[in-house]
Design an enzyme around this catalytic site. Structure first.
Site: not given
Length: 416
Positions: A258, A367, A365
Site C-alpha cells: 500500500d 491514510s 482520512g
C-alpha cells in the site's frame, strides 16, 4: 610542524586572524577550511583570540562541506563545478574586470580571497565560481551538495488535547501533505482525499489505496505547509501533479504493498518544487539496516476524523503518539483475522489507562500520512498510514506500510 602551521596560518589583528594563504580575515571564534600541504588532506582552522588553531583532516572525513539556504554563507573548499571544470582563483588577473573578485571592497565578508573555492557572493540560488571555457571567462554552478535538513523541525508547538490525540501546528510536522482532488461538479472546489509525506522537493509518498479510483493527474493537488485543512494559509504551497505511481503489486483486498509516489510539477519559474520553510520540510527516509526496538514511541499525523463515526474530517492537523508493536503482536489473530503481510507493521497507543475510542490512533482520512520515529535527533519515516480496525480501539494496533521494504522501489521510480 607547529612552526610551519603558524607560518602558513594567520596574523593577529586585534583579536582577528588573517589567513596568509587565502588573504581572508576571520573574527574571534570563526572557523574555516583550507587545503593542507599534503594534497589528500585539508586543514580545519579556528580563530582563537587572534591565534589560528589548525589541524589537518582527511577530505573524506569532512561532513560539513555542504551549503544551507542558498549558500551565501558557504565557506567550504569545493572548487569544481557541476560540469567538472576547475574554478579560477577569485584574485586571478583574468577576472580583473569582473564584479565579484578578491579586490571587491567587501571581499572578505563575501568569502572571496586568494583561493578558488566556490562561493555565492551575489545571493544566487547556490554557490558558483568563475571558470575558463574555450579560453573565455564565464561562470558555472558548483558541485557542492545542499546540507540535509530532513527530519528536523524548528520547534514543537504547544498542543491542544482532543479525543484520540492532539491538535498540532504544521511546523511540528512540516513533511505532512494534504492531497486533494478537484470537484468535477463544482469548478474551483476541491475534496480532501488523503495525507501524504514530503520526501524530496518534488516527491511525495502516500498510500496506494487512496488512488483506487484512478484519478486523472490534472485533478490532483498537493498542499504543503498547512495547519488547517481548508483555510488558505500564508505559508502554504500548492502543487499540481506531474504523475503518480501506484505500486504495481498493490492488492486492494488486503492492502499489501500500500504505497504510492507522486511527482509534483515544478513552478514555471523554477526547477524546484517545494521551497523549504519552517512549515515545509522533508522527512528522512530510513537507512536500509535501521532497526528500532519494540515499543519505540513514534508519532503519526493527519487531517483525518476524530473518531470512526464522525461525518467530518478534522479542520486542523492532529498528531498522535504510538508505540511500535513487536512482530509477534502484529498478526492476523491480533487483527480479527485480517491478512497481515511482511510489508506491514503495527503501532498503537499502549497506555493502560486510556479509554476505548480515546486512544491515539490513525482514523479515516489519515491514510497516506506519516508514522515517524526519532533517530539521531531527526524524524525518520518508518510507516505510511494504511488501515486498521476502527479508530483508537483498546489493544488493537493500527497497520502501516513498512517503508524500509520499499527504499529500492522509491529510488527506482524516482529515476523514471
Amino acid at each position: 610542524d607547529l612552526h610551519n602551521r603558524f607560518k602558513r596560518g594567520a596574523r593577529s589583528y586585534t583579536g582577528t586572524c588573517k589567513d596568509e594563504e587565502t588573504q581572508m580575515v576571520y573574527k574571534k571564534g570563526q572557523s574555516w577550511l583550507r587545503p593542507a600541504l599534503r594534497s589528500n588532506r585539508v586543514e580545519f582552522c579556528r580563530c582563537d583570540n587572534g591565534y589560528p588553531r589548525c589541524h589537518s583532516t582527511p577530505v573524506q572525513s569532512l561532513t560539513n562541506d555542504c551549503f544551507t539556504g542558498n549558500g551565501t554563507l558557504y565557506r567550504g573548499i569545493q572548487s569544481r563545478t557541476e560540469s567538472g571544470n576547475s574554478c579560477l582563483k577569485w584574485n586571478s588577473p583574468r577576472l580583473i574586470l569582473k564584479t565579484y573578485t578578491a579586490w571587491k571592497k567587501n571581499a572578505h565578508d563575501l568569502g572571496l580571497g586568494s583561493h578558488n573555492f566556490c562561493r555565492n557572493p551575489d545571493n544566487d540560488r547556490k554557490p558558483w565560481c568563475y571558470v575558463l571555457k574555450d579560453n573565455l571567462e564565464t561562470w558555472e554552478y558548483c558541485d557542492v551538495p545542499k546540507c540535509s535538513t530532513c527530519g528536523l523541525r524548528q520547534y514543537k508547538e504547544s498542543q491542544f488535547r482532543i479525543k484520540g490525540g492532539f491538535f498540532a501546528d504544521i511546523t511540528s510536522h512540516p513533511w505532512q501533505a494534504a492531497i486533494t482532488t478537484l470537484d468535477r461538479r463544482s469548478p474551483g472546489k476541491t475534496h480532501f482525499l488523503c495525507g501524504g509525506i514530503l520526501i524530496d522537493s518534488c516527491w511525495v509518498l502516500s498510500a496506494a489505496h487512496c488512488f483506487q479510483e484512478r484519478y486523472k493527474v490534472h485533478e490532483i493537488r498537493v498542499v504543503l505547509g498547512s495547519t488547517y485543512r481548508e483555510k488558505k494559509e500564508e505559508d502554504e504551497q500548492v502543487f499540481e501533479v506531474e504523475k503518480y505511481i501506484i505500486h504495481e503489486k498493490f492488492v486492494s483486498e488486503t492492502f499489501d504493498n500500500d504505497i504510492a509516489l507522486l511527482h509534483l510539477k515544478p513552478k514555471a519559474d523554477s526547477l524546484q518544487c517545494a521551497q523549504e520553510t519552517k512549515s515545509v520540510r522533508t522527512v528522512c527516509l530510513p537507512d536500509a539496516g535501521l532497526q528500532l526496538a519494540d515499543w519505540t514511541e513514534c508519532e503519526l499525523s493527519g487531517y483525518g476524523k476524530h473518531e470512526e463515526n464522525s461525518p467530518f474530517y478534522s479542520e486542523r492537523l492532529k498528531e498522535g503518539h504510538v508505540r511500535l508493536y513487536p512482530s509477534s503482536r502484529c498478526t492476523s489473530r491480533h487483527l480479527f483475522n485480517k491478512t497481515v503481510t511482511e510489508n506491514m507493521l503495527c503501532a498503537g497507543d499502549t497506555r493502560s489507562g486510556g479509554k476505548e475510542g480515546n486512544l491515539h490512533d490513525a482514523c479515516q482520512g489519515d491514510s497516506g500520512g506519516p508514522l515517524v520515529c526519532m533517530k539521531d535527533n531527526r524524524m525518520h519515516l518508518i510507516g505510511i498510514i494504511s488501515w486498521g480496525i476502527g479508530c483508537g480501539e483498546k489493544d488493537v494496533p493500527g497497520v502501516y506500510t513498512k517503508v524500509i521494504n520499499y527504499l529500492k522501489w522509491i529510488e527506482d521510480k524516482r529515476r523514471l
